[in-house]
Design an enzyme around this catalytic site. Structure first.
Site, mmCIF file in Angstrom:
data_model
loop_
_atom_site.group_PDB
_atom_site.id
_atom_site.type_symbol
_atom_site.label_atom_id
_atom_site.label_comp_id
_atom_site.label_asym_id
_atom_site.label_seq_id
_atom_site.Cartn_x
_atom_site.Cartn_y
_atom_site.Cartn_z
ATOM 1 N N SER A 223 0.820 -1.217 0.000
ATOM 2 C CA SER A 223 0.000 0.000 0.000
ATOM 3 C C SER A 223 0.854 1.266 0.000
ATOM 4 O O SER A 223 0.580 2.208 -0.759
ATOM 5 C CB SER A 223 -0.965 0.001 1.184
ATOM 6 O OG SER A 223 -0.274 -0.163 2.398
ATOM 7 N N ARG B 33 3.818 -5.039 17.274
ATOM 8 C CA ARG B 33 2.467 -4.468 17.261
ATOM 9 C C ARG B 33 1.464 -5.512 17.758
ATOM 10 O O ARG B 33 0.500 -5.179 18.447
ATOM 11 C CB ARG B 33 2.108 -3.995 15.839
ATOM 12 C CG ARG B 33 3.046 -2.896 15.325
ATOM 13 C CD ARG B 33 2.840 -2.622 13.848
ATOM 14 N NE ARG B 33 3.076 -3.782 13.021
ATOM 15 C CZ ARG B 33 2.804 -3.878 11.722
ATOM 16 N NH1 ARG B 33 2.258 -2.836 11.095
ATOM 17 N NH2 ARG B 33 3.068 -4.967 11.042
ATOM 18 N N ASP C 26 -1.976 -8.378 12.551
ATOM 19 C CA ASP C 26 -3.407 -8.658 12.390
ATOM 20 C C ASP C 26 -3.937 -9.792 13.270
ATOM 21 O O ASP C 26 -5.155 -10.000 13.347
ATOM 22 C CB ASP C 26 -3.694 -9.015 10.927
ATOM 23 C CG ASP C 26 -3.430 -7.845 10.011
ATOM 24 O OD1 ASP C 26 -3.749 -6.722 10.419
ATOM 25 O OD2 ASP C 26 -2.889 -8.055 8.919
HETATM 26 N N1 AMX Z 1 0.316 -19.699 6.354
HETATM 27 C C1 AMX Z 1 0.649 -20.632 5.421
HETATM 28 N N2 AMX Z 1 1.679 -20.486 4.581
HETATM 29 C C2 AMX Z 1 2.430 -19.391 4.706
HETATM 30 C C3 AMX Z 1 2.169 -18.393 5.665
HETATM 31 C C4 AMX Z 1 1.040 -18.580 6.506
HETATM 32 N N3 AMX Z 1 0.663 -17.671 7.413
HETATM 33 N N4 AMX Z 1 3.081 -17.421 5.552
HETATM 34 C C5 AMX Z 1 3.896 -17.786 4.536
HETATM 35 N N5 AMX Z 1 3.491 -18.959 4.023
HETATM 36 C C6 AMX Z 1 4.037 -19.667 2.875
HETATM 37 C C7 AMX Z 1 3.843 -18.785 1.637
HETATM 38 O O1 AMX Z 1 2.523 -18.913 1.103
HETATM 39 C C8 AMX Z 1 4.918 -19.334 0.713
HETATM 40 O O2 AMX Z 1 4.483 -20.528 0.126
HETATM 41 P P1 AMX Z 1 4.654 -20.780 -1.469
HETATM 42 O O3 AMX Z 1 6.050 -20.382 -1.794
HETATM 43 O O4 AMX Z 1 4.338 -22.214 -1.641
HETATM 44 O O5 AMX Z 1 3.663 -19.840 -2.119
HETATM 45 C C9 AMX Z 1 6.031 -19.679 1.679
HETATM 46 O O6 AMX Z 1 5.435 -19.806 2.978
HETATM 47 C C10 AMX Z 1 7.124 -18.629 1.743
HETATM 48 O O7 AMX Z 1 6.523 -17.364 1.978
HETATM 49 P P2 AMX Z 1 7.279 -16.268 2.884
HETATM 50 O O8 AMX Z 1 8.546 -15.894 2.181
HETATM 51 O O9 AMX Z 1 7.385 -16.760 4.273
HETATM 52 O O10 AMX Z 1 6.250 -15.075 2.918
HETATM 53 P P3 AMX Z 1 5.999 -13.931 1.837
HETATM 54 O O11 AMX Z 1 6.954 -12.816 2.093
HETATM 55 O O12 AMX Z 1 5.909 -14.460 0.453
HETATM 56 O O13 AMX Z 1 4.521 -13.464 2.242
HETATM 57 C C11 AMX Z 1 2.803 -12.915 3.766
HETATM 58 C C12 AMX Z 1 4.291 -12.760 3.442
HETATM 59 C C13 AMX Z 1 2.445 -11.969 4.905
HETATM 60 C C14 AMX Z 1 1.983 -12.487 2.524
HETATM 61 C C15 AMX Z 1 2.510 -14.392 4.159
HETATM 62 O O14 AMX Z 1 3.222 -14.713 5.331
HETATM 63 C C16 AMX Z 1 1.027 -14.673 4.337
HETATM 64 O O15 AMX Z 1 0.341 -14.965 3.350
HETATM 65 N N6 AMX Z 1 0.507 -14.579 5.618
HETATM 66 C C17 AMX Z 1 -0.896 -14.787 5.883
HETATM 67 C C18 AMX Z 1 -1.664 -13.539 5.487
HETATM 68 C C19 AMX Z 1 -1.358 -12.388 6.440
HETATM 69 O O16 AMX Z 1 -1.378 -12.534 7.648
HETATM 70 N N7 AMX Z 1 -1.100 -11.196 5.865
HETATM 71 C C20 AMX Z 1 -0.909 -9.986 6.669
HETATM 72 C C21 AMX Z 1 0.511 -9.438 6.576
HETATM 73 C C22 AMX Z 1 0.643 -8.174 7.381
HETATM 74 C C23 AMX Z 1 -0.156 -7.082 6.752
HETATM 75 O O17 AMX Z 1 0.170 -6.558 5.698
HETATM 76 N N8 AMX Z 1 -1.237 -6.687 7.358
#
Ligand code: AMX
Length: 451
Positions: free
Chosen positions: A252, A337, A385
């Site tokens: 964002s 946070r 979150d």
């Molecule tokens: N549950 C399951 N799998 C997860 C995970 C979770 N909470 N967090 C990461 N992974 C997986 C990813 O999907 C990815 O799998 P893939 O390569 O097979 O697609 C793998 O682990 C590696 O990902 P990463 O390098 O650890 O994370 P990223 O930087 O690509 O993504 C984020 C970060 C936040 C999008 C991811 O951790 C996620 O989807 N979390 C759940 C959603 C969430 O809580 N988002 C809020 C973030 C904070 C915010 O902006 N408000």
């Protein structure tokens, strides 16, 4: 003093340099300081390499690529968010208004600032009727984030920056007009967000703001929740402090900066940033977190055990879904946070079932994520979150779809500060180079030949 006409809370055309003069001067001082720093940095080596880019990074969302400067805040993978010299722990008792000052100036304000800001917000408040008309005309199932983004966009023609840019203003003054737009937008946010809640989830009647209340207190009050009181206002303050900024590379903030770098007004930039925040991997995760907690409660009951939670987590992962509220692109520890929200929860909501489930999830999820996908999850820890929804729910805010709006209201403080500073520093339009698969493949071939 320049002419200042008030229309629906908008000052048409001109800057009033007497308004918020302390904050304005402190931003000016900050800009001078930052410009000197940049001069020194350039003298020290403009061509110094800061970061190399691998093929994996180019295809991997540019993760870990150092290619941006953002002087409002910094996220350390191990200690979390820093704003100026302060950590989340230092700031969790502050007002969001003070955090806006800090983001723009690098300093916390003097004690009389809150009173000055409150008066300024009163003067600039007042969402135009045409904005309400547009929002009320939308289909009933429109997501509140679309309404927030659109609501800001409806007011774009009021941009003081845009009007003056068309007349011709020096580049060195761009930030002053953007600051003016920022104050106009920030003043309207509590009414706009609460109004969206009342149109979308209530009977559509709008509650008048109270000129004696602070920014977050007004938002809490105007929602018109039956349980609203001092505790909800306190939670709202904390919520709006904790979500305000998270450096420059998140979806964002980066989107908002890219749009503003084309000199599209702050209204366009804020609306664009909100559209990115609306995604389930970013801001929408907080509504999904509470949904997740309620699903667990529905399936296992109020006294759900840690074993049952572990089972549910495994089922969720096996079905290919992510665990909302866990993981982060930058952080490698429990998000401070999240810790601040847990502290609030322990003080005010320890008996609440949803909060208790959030606590149990914290005990169970990290160990499971550590080994999931062969240890591929970079951070198994909770992010901002994971607990906030459970707290809002306790105070009667049971419309999940609204949670990201609160995140957005807070994050707009960061969008504003980042864009004001970037303009004050004369940062150019953002335009990285993209390449095709063929270009990358040719590059790999050339490297092989050279070795
Ligand atoms: N549950 C399951 N799998 C997860 C995970 C979770 N909470 N967090 C990461 N992974 C997986 C990813 O999907 C990815 O799998 P893939 O390569 O097979 O697609 C793998 O682990 C590696 O990902 P990463 O390098 O650890 O994370 P990223 O930087 O690509 O993504 C984020 C970060 C936040 C999008 C991811 O951790 C996620 O989807 N979390 C759940 C959603 C969430 O809580 N988002 C809020 C973030 C904070 C915010 O902006 N408000």
């Amino acid at each position: 003093m320049q002419q200042c006409i008030l229309l629906f809370g908008f000052r048409c055309f001109d800057l009033n340099l007497l308004d918020m003069s302390i904050l304005r001067n402190e931003i000016k001082n900050n800009l001078t300081y930052l410009k000197n720093e940049i001069e020194h940095i350039f003298e020290g080596g403009r061509d110094t390499v800061l970061s190399e880019v691998t093929v994996g990074q180019v295809y991997g969302g540019m993760r870990g690529l150092t290619a941006l400067v953002c002087n409002t805040s910094y996220v350390d993978p191990y200690s979390g968010l820093h704003i100026g010299d302060f950590t989340v722990e230092d700031l969790s008792e502050k007002y969001p208004e003070e955090i806006f000052y800090l983001l723009c100036t690098g300093k916390l304000p003097e004690s009389d600032f809150l009173e000055e800001f409150r008066k300024e917000m009163n003067e600039r408040s007042g969402v135009p009727q045409y904005t309400w008309d547009v929002l009320k005309a939308l289909p009933e199932d429109t997501h509140p984030m679309s309404m927030l983004s659109l609501g800001i966009l409806t007011m774009e023609q009021e941009s003081v920056f845009k009007r003056n840019y068309l007349k011709g203003i020096p580049k060195s003054d761009f930030w002053k007009y953007t600051f003016e737009d920022a104050l106009n937008v920030i003043a309207k946010l509590p009414e706009l967000a609460a109004g969206i809640y009342r149109i979308r989830f209530g009977d559509g009647t709008l509650i008048k703001r109270d000129p004696d209340l602070d920014w977050a207190g007004n938002l809490a009050m105007m929602l018109g929740l039956p349980n609203s009181g001092k505790e909800l206002a306190r939670l709202m303050r904390l919520y709006l402090v904790l979500h305000c900024d998270h450096e420059g590379g998140n979806v964002s903030a980066f989107t908002s900066r890219v749009v503003n770098s084309a000199l599209s007004s702050l209204y366009y930039a804020i609306s664009a940033g909100l559209n990115g925040l609306a995604g389930p991997l970013h801001g929408l995760a907080n509504q999904n977190c509470l949904k997740f907690i309620l699903e667990i409660r529905h399936r296992f009951g109020d006294l759900v055990s840690e074993e049952e939670i572990a089972l549910y987590i495994k089922e969720t992962l096996d079905s290919g879904k992510v665990i909302p509220g866990y993981g982060h692109a930058v952080l490698r520890v429990t998000d401070p946070r999240f810790t601040a929200f847990m502290k609030f929860g322990k003080a005010y909501c320890s008996e609440n079932v949803c909060f208790q489930i959030a606590e149990k999830l914290f005990k169970v999820v990290p160990d499971i994520l550590k080994t999931y996908k062969g240890g591929k999850v970079a951070s198994p820890w909770p992010n901002v979150d994971a607990a906030s929804g459970a707290l809002l729910f306790k105070y009667g805010l049971n419309q999940f779809d609204f949670y990201t709006v609160l995140f957005g209201v807070s994050r707009i403080l960061g969008f504003c500060a980042q864009n004001i500073l970037a303009q004050g520093l004369g940062q150019p339009i953002i335009r990285p180079k993209s390449v095709t698969n063929k270009w990358v493949a040719d590059q790999l071939m050339k490297n092989k030949v050279n070795h």
